[in-house]
Each structure stands twice: as C-alpha cells, then as structure tokens.
Design a protein around this motif. Structure first.
Motif, mmCIF file in Angstrom:
data_model
loop_
_atom_site.group_PDB
_atom_site.id
_atom_site.type_symbol
_atom_site.label_atom_id
_atom_site.label_comp_id
_atom_site.label_asym_id
_atom_site.label_seq_id
_atom_site.Cartn_x
_atom_site.Cartn_y
_atom_site.Cartn_z
ATOM 1 N N LEU A 49 44.766 4.150 2.451
ATOM 2 C CA LEU A 49 43.999 3.349 1.518
ATOM 3 C C LEU A 49 44.665 3.276 0.154
ATOM 4 O O LEU A 49 44.469 2.301 -0.578
ATOM 5 C CB LEU A 49 42.573 3.903 1.397
ATOM 6 N N MET A 50 45.486 4.284 -0.182
ATOM 7 C CA MET A 50 46.233 4.214 -1.444
ATOM 8 C C MET A 50 47.149 2.995 -1.443
ATOM 9 O O MET A 50 47.175 2.222 -2.409
ATOM 10 C CB MET A 50 47.060 5.484 -1.662
ATOM 11 N N GLY A 51 47.881 2.824 -0.366
ATOM 12 C CA GLY A 51 48.761 1.662 -0.283
ATOM 13 C C GLY A 51 47.987 0.362 -0.272
ATOM 14 O O GLY A 51 48.416 -0.631 -0.859
ATOM 15 N N ALA A 52 46.830 0.364 0.375
ATOM 16 C CA ALA A 52 46.023 -0.863 0.474
ATOM 17 C C ALA A 52 45.466 -1.292 -0.876
ATOM 18 O O ALA A 52 45.492 -2.474 -1.221
ATOM 19 C CB ALA A 52 44.887 -0.658 1.480
ATOM 20 N N VAL A 53 44.946 -0.338 -1.669
ATOM 21 C CA VAL A 53 44.382 -0.711 -2.966
ATOM 22 C C VAL A 53 45.478 -1.212 -3.899
ATOM 23 O O VAL A 53 45.287 -2.183 -4.647
ATOM 24 C CB VAL A 53 43.561 0.450 -3.587
ATOM 25 N N ALA A 54 46.655 -0.578 -3.847
ATOM 26 C CA ALA A 54 47.768 -1.029 -4.677
ATOM 27 C C ALA A 54 48.242 -2.417 -4.242
ATOM 28 O O ALA A 54 48.494 -3.294 -5.084
ATOM 29 C CB ALA A 54 48.924 -0.031 -4.605
ATOM 30 N N ALA A 55 48.353 -2.632 -2.929
ATOM 31 C CA ALA A 55 48.783 -3.934 -2.421
ATOM 32 C C ALA A 55 47.798 -5.026 -2.830
ATOM 33 O O ALA A 55 48.201 -6.132 -3.212
ATOM 34 C CB ALA A 55 48.919 -3.888 -0.905
ATOM 35 N N GLY A 56 46.494 -4.714 -2.765
ATOM 36 C CA GLY A 56 45.488 -5.692 -3.159
ATOM 37 C C GLY A 56 45.614 -6.079 -4.619
ATOM 38 O O GLY A 56 45.523 -7.258 -4.979
ATOM 39 N N ALA A 57 45.836 -5.091 -5.484
ATOM 40 C CA ALA A 57 45.970 -5.361 -6.915
ATOM 41 C C ALA A 57 47.245 -6.148 -7.209
ATOM 42 O O ALA A 57 47.225 -7.122 -7.969
ATOM 43 C CB ALA A 57 45.950 -4.053 -7.699
ATOM 44 N N LEU A 58 48.355 -5.740 -6.608
ATOM 45 C CA LEU A 58 49.627 -6.426 -6.866
ATOM 46 C C LEU A 58 49.603 -7.860 -6.362
ATOM 47 O O LEU A 58 50.109 -8.771 -7.026
ATOM 48 C CB LEU A 58 50.777 -5.641 -6.230
ATOM 49 N N ALA A 59 49.012 -8.080 -5.180
ATOM 50 C CA ALA A 59 48.950 -9.433 -4.626
ATOM 51 C C ALA A 59 48.138 -10.365 -5.511
ATOM 52 O O ALA A 59 48.373 -11.578 -5.533
ATOM 53 C CB ALA A 59 48.350 -9.393 -3.217
ATOM 54 N N ALA A 60 47.186 -9.791 -6.262
ATOM 55 C CA ALA A 60 46.353 -10.593 -7.154
ATOM 56 C C ALA A 60 46.917 -10.662 -8.572
ATOM 57 O O ALA A 60 46.253 -11.155 -9.482
ATOM 58 C CB ALA A 60 44.933 -10.031 -7.178
ATOM 59 N N GLY A 61 48.134 -10.153 -8.759
ATOM 60 C CA GLY A 61 48.784 -10.228 -10.060
ATOM 61 C C GLY A 61 48.372 -9.148 -11.036
ATOM 62 O O GLY A 61 48.602 -9.269 -12.239
ATOM 63 N N GLY A 62 47.785 -8.056 -10.524
ATOM 64 C CA GLY A 62 47.314 -6.991 -11.403
ATOM 65 C C GLY A 62 48.384 -5.986 -11.759
ATOM 66 O O GLY A 62 49.449 -5.928 -11.141
ATOM 67 N N ALA A 63 48.089 -5.191 -12.781
ATOM 68 C CA ALA A 63 48.970 -4.097 -13.192
ATOM 69 C C ALA A 63 48.584 -2.846 -12.414
ATOM 70 O O ALA A 63 47.403 -2.538 -12.281
ATOM 71 C CB ALA A 63 48.840 -3.843 -14.689
ATOM 72 N N VAL A 64 49.586 -2.143 -11.908
ATOM 73 C CA VAL A 64 49.358 -0.955 -11.080
ATOM 74 C C VAL A 64 50.180 0.200 -11.613
ATOM 75 O O VAL A 64 51.404 0.097 -11.735
ATOM 76 C CB VAL A 64 49.725 -1.231 -9.601
ATOM 77 N N GLN A 65 49.501 1.294 -11.945
ATOM 78 C CA GLN A 65 50.156 2.518 -12.405
ATOM 79 C C GLN A 65 49.974 3.596 -11.351
ATOM 80 O O GLN A 65 48.856 4.053 -11.106
ATOM 81 C CB GLN A 65 49.532 2.985 -13.726
ATOM 82 N N GLY A 66 51.055 3.971 -10.690
ATOM 83 C CA GLY A 66 51.004 5.046 -9.721
ATOM 84 C C GLY A 66 51.366 6.370 -10.375
ATOM 85 O O GLY A 66 52.195 6.404 -11.290
ATOM 86 N N VAL A 67 50.729 7.448 -9.922
ATOM 87 C CA VAL A 67 51.022 8.791 -10.428
ATOM 88 C C VAL A 67 51.120 9.697 -9.203
ATOM 89 O O VAL A 67 50.142 9.909 -8.499
ATOM 90 C CB VAL A 67 49.912 9.306 -11.374
ATOM 91 N N ILE A 68 52.313 10.227 -8.961
ATOM 92 C CA ILE A 68 52.528 10.991 -7.738
ATOM 93 C C ILE A 68 53.343 12.238 -8.036
ATOM 94 O O ILE A 68 54.311 12.193 -8.800
ATOM 95 C CB ILE A 68 53.224 10.113 -6.670
ATOM 96 N N PRO A 69 52.952 13.395 -7.449
ATOM 97 C CA PRO A 69 53.778 14.595 -7.638
ATOM 98 C C PRO A 69 55.072 14.489 -6.833
ATOM 99 O O PRO A 69 55.099 13.888 -5.760
ATOM 100 C CB PRO A 69 52.892 15.733 -7.132
ATOM 101 N N ALA A 70 56.128 15.086 -7.368
ATOM 102 C CA ALA A 70 57.451 14.969 -6.745
ATOM 103 C C ALA A 70 57.444 15.401 -5.282
ATOM 104 O O ALA A 70 58.084 14.768 -4.437
ATOM 105 C CB ALA A 70 58.467 15.795 -7.535
#
Length: 195
Positions: A49-70
């Motif tokens: 679902l992380m990938g899905a929410v990001a894909a949905g935002a990007l496809a709609a032209g939104g700004a996406v800030q990911g934060v992930i531990p190394a």
C-alpha cells in the motif's frame, strides 16, 4: 478556499493485503491528497500500500516525500521516483521526521508497523506533544478491531474517555479527505528532542 493542511503523513502497509479494496483506497487517497494540494509524506517504499499511495499521488501530479531507513531500502524497494526521498539511519528517525514534516496523519490498512506508527502518534497527542489531526481509514472494516480495543481500554479504566477524541474514523477516502479539508492547522510541533 484551500485547506490549511499542507502535508499529510500516511501510515500504511508494505503488503497489499488480500482485498483489492485496500489498494484502490491507497491510490484514491494519494490522488485525493494531490488534488487538494496536500503533500504526501510516507514511508518511502515502493511495495504494497505504500507504493500504491505514492503512485496515486504522483499520477495525479502531487508532491511525494518518502522517508525510509537505510536498512529497508532493499526490502521495501524505495520509491526512487518520489519527488523527494530521505534516507534515515533508523526507524525512530524515520517516524520522527515524518512527524516533523506532517500537518496531519492518516492511517490506511496495514500490519504491525502501521499499528506501531498509529499508536505512537496517538500517544504523543495524548501526552500533549502535538495536536495534529489523526484520521483512521476503516476500509472494509480493517480498523474495527483497533477501535474496539481502544473502547475496551476505556471501559477497563486504562484510557480516559476524552481520549476517544484523539482520532477520527473515516469509512472511506472522501470522508477522510473531508476531515483533512476542514481541520485547522495545529500549533508548531514540540522540539524533536522531547519525542
């Protein structure tokens, strides 16, 4: 009139779950945040679902800030096409950074990690460390056991009755977006050192 909420942290699973309604809700939430001009802050992964929410935002032209531990860059397949991707040294730093950047929080369906993030942000609100809105999306009954647990803790005297107000439950994405649009902007966050 645009919402005062500028950025929303979304907690959700790195797995898609068995019911496709969860994936559809994640994509709809991402698209809805983008349409409302709200930046998505999320765990940075490209799976579940992380990938899905990001894909949905990007496809709609939104700004996406990911934060992930190394250490999760490979396991959660960091979403390298996110507008911005911050790599942190630890899980705690990831959660702190998401808290610092977000004006509000939405919990989508997920597993133990999603519950951990949700309970921590509710605990911080209970302790007065912030007063940012928290919305829990109840897609096809996913959140009912969690809400029932909170009610049981209240009934047993472990949680104060007024702490029901720490979060709102939304039955679907349009309802969650409506809560965010109506929510006032909270006061600035406490220093991260207090978290």
């Amino acid at each position: 009139m645009p919402s005062q909420i500028r950025s929303v942290a979304v907690f959700c699973g790195s797995r898609p779950g068995h019911d496709p309604a969860h994936d559809a809700a994640a994509r709809a939430l991402g698209a809805g945040l983008a349409a409302a001009g709200m930046r998505l802050i999320y765990g940075g992964g490209g799976v579940g679902l992380m990938g899905a929410v990001a894909a949905g935002a990007l496809a709609a032209g939104g700004a996406v800030q990911g934060v992930i531990p190394a250490f999760l860059l490979q396991a959660e397949r960091a979403y390298l096409t996110a507008t911005e991707l911050e790599v942190t040294p630890s899980m705690h730093t990831r959660k702190t950074r998401m808290f610092e950047m977000a004006d509000a929080f939405v919990t989508l369906s997920g597993g133990l990690g999603t519950l951990d993030e949700t309970v921590e942000i509710l605990t911080w609100r209970q302790l007065g460390l912030h007063d940012k809105p928290v919305v829990i999306l109840d897609i096809n009954g996913w959140a009912r056991p969690f809400v029932a647990l909170v009610e049981a803790l209240i009934a047993q005297g472990f949680v104060a009755e007024q702490h029901r107000q720490l979060f709102e439950v939304a039955p679907d994405v349009p309802a969650a977006l409506a809560v965010l649009r109506a929510a006032p902007l909270a006061e600035p966050a406490v220093p991260a050192a207090r978290l």
